[in-house]
Structure formats: C-alpha cells, structure tokens
Design an enzyme around this catalytic site. Structure first.
Site, PDB file in Angstrom:
ATOM      1  CE  LYS A 179      -4.076  -2.220   1.933  1.00  0.00           C
ATOM      2  NZ  LYS A 179      -3.552  -3.592   1.735  1.00  0.00           N
ATOM      3  CE  LYS A 224      -7.149   0.933   0.616  1.00  0.00           C
ATOM      4  NZ  LYS A 224      -6.739   0.659  -0.798  1.00  0.00           N
ATOM      5  NE  ARG A 258      -3.402  -7.050  -8.903  1.00  0.00           N
ATOM      6  CZ  ARG A 258      -3.408  -7.960  -7.923  1.00  0.00           C
ATOM      7  NH1 ARG A 258      -3.017  -9.198  -8.179  1.00  0.00           N
ATOM      8  NH2 ARG A 258      -3.794  -7.627  -6.705  1.00  0.00           N
ATOM      9  NE  ARG A 297      -8.680  -6.872  -9.168  1.00  0.00           N
ATOM     10  CZ  ARG A 297      -7.787  -6.853  -8.161  1.00  0.00           C
ATOM     11  NH1 ARG A 297      -7.393  -7.959  -7.607  1.00  0.00           N
ATOM     12  NH2 ARG A 297      -7.255  -5.724  -7.760  1.00  0.00           N
ATOM     13  NE  ARG A 318     -14.903  -5.832   1.512  1.00  0.00           N
ATOM     14  CZ  ARG A 318     -14.930  -6.828   2.397  1.00  0.00           C
ATOM     15  NH1 ARG A 318     -13.863  -7.078   3.119  1.00  0.00           N
ATOM     16  NH2 ARG A 318     -16.011  -7.564   2.536  1.00  0.00           N
ATOM     17  CG  ASP A 362      -4.501  -3.956  -7.175  1.00  0.00           C
ATOM     18  OD1 ASP A 362      -4.245  -4.737  -8.114  1.00  0.00           O
ATOM     19  OD2 ASP A 362      -4.646  -4.337  -6.003  1.00  0.00           O
ATOM     20  CD  GLU A 396      -3.833  -2.698  -2.033  1.00  0.00           C
ATOM     21  OE1 GLU A 396      -3.237  -3.785  -2.233  1.00  0.00           O
ATOM     22  OE2 GLU A 396      -4.809  -2.598  -1.294  1.00  0.00           O
ATOM     23  CG  ASN A 408      -1.166  -6.200  -4.900  1.00  0.00           C
ATOM     24  OD1 ASN A 408      -1.499  -6.536  -3.782  1.00  0.00           O
ATOM     25  ND2 ASN A 408      -1.862  -5.324  -5.629  1.00  0.00           N
TER      26      ASN A 408
END
Length: 320
Positions: A129, A164, A214, A229, A237, A277, A285, A287
C-alpha cells in the site's frame, strides 16, 4: 532448469485459479523440473548455506490429485537454495514478521549465489500500500497517518473516503465513510488502535463500480489485458476474496501508461512480477509479494500470462 517455488502448502492450492500452479504448469511444459517448499522449511545453520527441506514434484494433469512427489525428501535431508537455477518466492500475504524473516534468509541465499524472484530486498522495500506514495502523479488524494485528527480533516476535505489498514489483504479491514461521517470515530479507533498503528486514507473513487483493475507487469512490461474485479451485492470492495467478479479486459490507454511508466522502475529494483491495482485512472496498490490473476486473464482472453512470466524468468536468468 530446476525451479524452487517457496509457497503455501501444495495441498491448499485451488488449481483452477492458482497463479503459482499456472507458473509450475508452464515451467514443466517447457521441460523444467519443479520443487517446492514452505518458508518454514528454510533453515540456516552456522557455517553453512541456506537450505530447505523441499519436495520434488511432477504435475499429473489430474485435477483431483494434481501432483506427485517424484523424489520425496525425508527426515533431515535438505538442499541448498543456491543449487537451484531459480527460486521463486510465492508465499501469499500477510507480510508478517515470519515473511520478513524469510526475506532475510532468501537474501542470504542470494549472497551465496541463489537467483531469487522477486528479489527479497525489493519485497521488503515495497510495502504494497505504501509503495504507491512514491508515484504521486498516478494516485488520487491519499493520506497515511496514525492521527485521528488528520483523518477527520481529510474526511472534511474529501467527504467520501476509504480507510484501510496498511497490512490488510484481500479487502480485509476496508471501510467507506460518506459525507455524513457515520461511524468515522469508531472506524478510526478500530484501524489505528488508538493511535498505535498507521492507516491509509484515500478519496473514494466512484469508478470502482467498473472494477478494481489488476494490471500485471512482467519483466518491466504491462500484460496487454487486466482483470477488473467488480464489486457485487452492494460491496465497496472488488477483491475476488471479498466476492468480486473478475472480468478480463484490454488495457485502457491510462492503464498502459501506468504500466509502461512503473514497469522499468520496478524491474530495475528486482521485481520481475508486480500487480498494479488501478481504479479508474488511479493506482491504489502495487502488489509484489504474490500477484495473482494469471489464469483468469488466460481463460477469458487467451493471453498466455504464465508463458509471458516464464519467458521473462528465462530471459532474466540468461542475463545473469
């Protein structure tokens, strides 16, 4: 090549969607041999190199019994990580103290000659993050703080916000607070543990209804398709683990711009694979621990993401 995957227990894999499994399958298809271990199976004894108790496996093609152990190791028999052609760190989050210590063992193995992907130091240096804060040109209004007062000021400015935890995964611990501020105090107390832990706060991006995308970056280059997503059933979410629906789609011009800008930087730091993301036009984000979505993109578009990854791995090894 003999490739060692450091991963979660093989028995826990859901092979119809597991990205590590898809990597293994493509590697075996090319004639590479596969071994696996869990982080807890690594050890480092004084005067010796970093070793692991590994399982040499062969993929069977049977969905119900997907691997066999062709040369099971028993007792205290171990193998040095430096003796593998490549070590791929694929342990899923959380990035807890044990994950942290695993990166130190892997980094020692690197000093001994092991070739580890993603690079252990890069895993430590890129909290998923916080990493976005280095690239302000690609992110929306974002604050990281322990202070309840700072969070309230951010809410007053932006009205509709997302909060978050920095160590969350799979959408866990994510809250939305709208203009009415309902339960903001309680949410702050829950996340910052009365000022003891830092929280990330972001302006809510309404484009989430079109999906949390993603964007995979492999070998410094964005994969042509991403997985959006999409939240379901009133959820905010989009994470698949939180019930989001995965829809593969071609990269937008902005997605590609982000991937092409971040890709070379991440690769230069030792990140062969990253999952960026993106909601709307903004990165939320980066990842790096165990990015997923290979199989979903492949199944829906025909884009062979596992092949792209093994291509990049082979190229990286050839250049070392």
């Amino acid at each position: 090549m003999n490739i060692l995957f450091v991963a979660d227990p093989l028995e826990s894999f859901k092979i119809y969607k597991d990205t590590t499994f898809s990597m293994m399958r493509e590697a075996q298809r090319r004639g590479h041999t596969i071994s696996a271990c869990e982080p807890q199976h690594m050890l480092w004894q004084r005067g010796d190199v970093v070793r692991a108790k590994v399982r040499d496996i062969h993929l069977t093609g049977d969905a119900n019994d997907w691997f066999s152990e062709s040369a099971a190791l028993t007792g205290n028999t171990t193998r040095a990580l430096k003796d593998f052609d490549a070590v791929i760190m694929r342990k899923d989050p959380p990035f807890d103290s044990e994950y942290f210590y695993s990166t130190h063992l892997l980094e020692q193995a690197e000093r001994e000659g092991a070739k580890v992907f993603n690079k252990p130091r890069a895993l430590r240096d890129h909290p998923e993050k916080l990493a976005i804060m280095e690239f302000p040109q690609f992110i929306g209004p974002t604050l990281v703080t322990r202070s309840a007062d700072d969070i309230r000021r951010f809410h007053a400015e932006h009205q509709d916000i997302i909060l978050k935890p920095l160590d969350g995964m799979g959408g866990m611990g994510i809250f939305r607070v709208k203009a009415d501020g309902l339960n903001l105090g309680s949410i702050i107390e829950t996340l910052n543990k009365n000022g003891q832990e830092s929280v990330m706060v972001q302006k809510f991006l309404p484009e989430i209804d079109k999906g949390d995308k993603r964007v995979l970056v492999i070998g410094g280059k964005p994969v042509p398709f991403c997985l959006a997503r999409i939240p379901q059933g009133g959820e905010v979410r989009g994470n698949l683990a939180a019930g989001g629906k995965g829809v593969a789609q071609a990269l937008s011009a902005r997605d590609r711009e982000i991937g092409e800008a971040l890709g070379p930087i991440l690769l230069a730091r030792g990140l062969l694979l990253a999952g960026v993301d993106v909601i709307g036009d903004y990165v939320t984000e980066i990842n790096v621990t165990s990015p997923t979505c290979f199989q979903e993109i492949h199944d829906q578009t025909g884009c062979d993401v596992p092949a792209l990854f093994i291509d990049a791995l082979e190229q990286a090894l050839a250049s070392k």
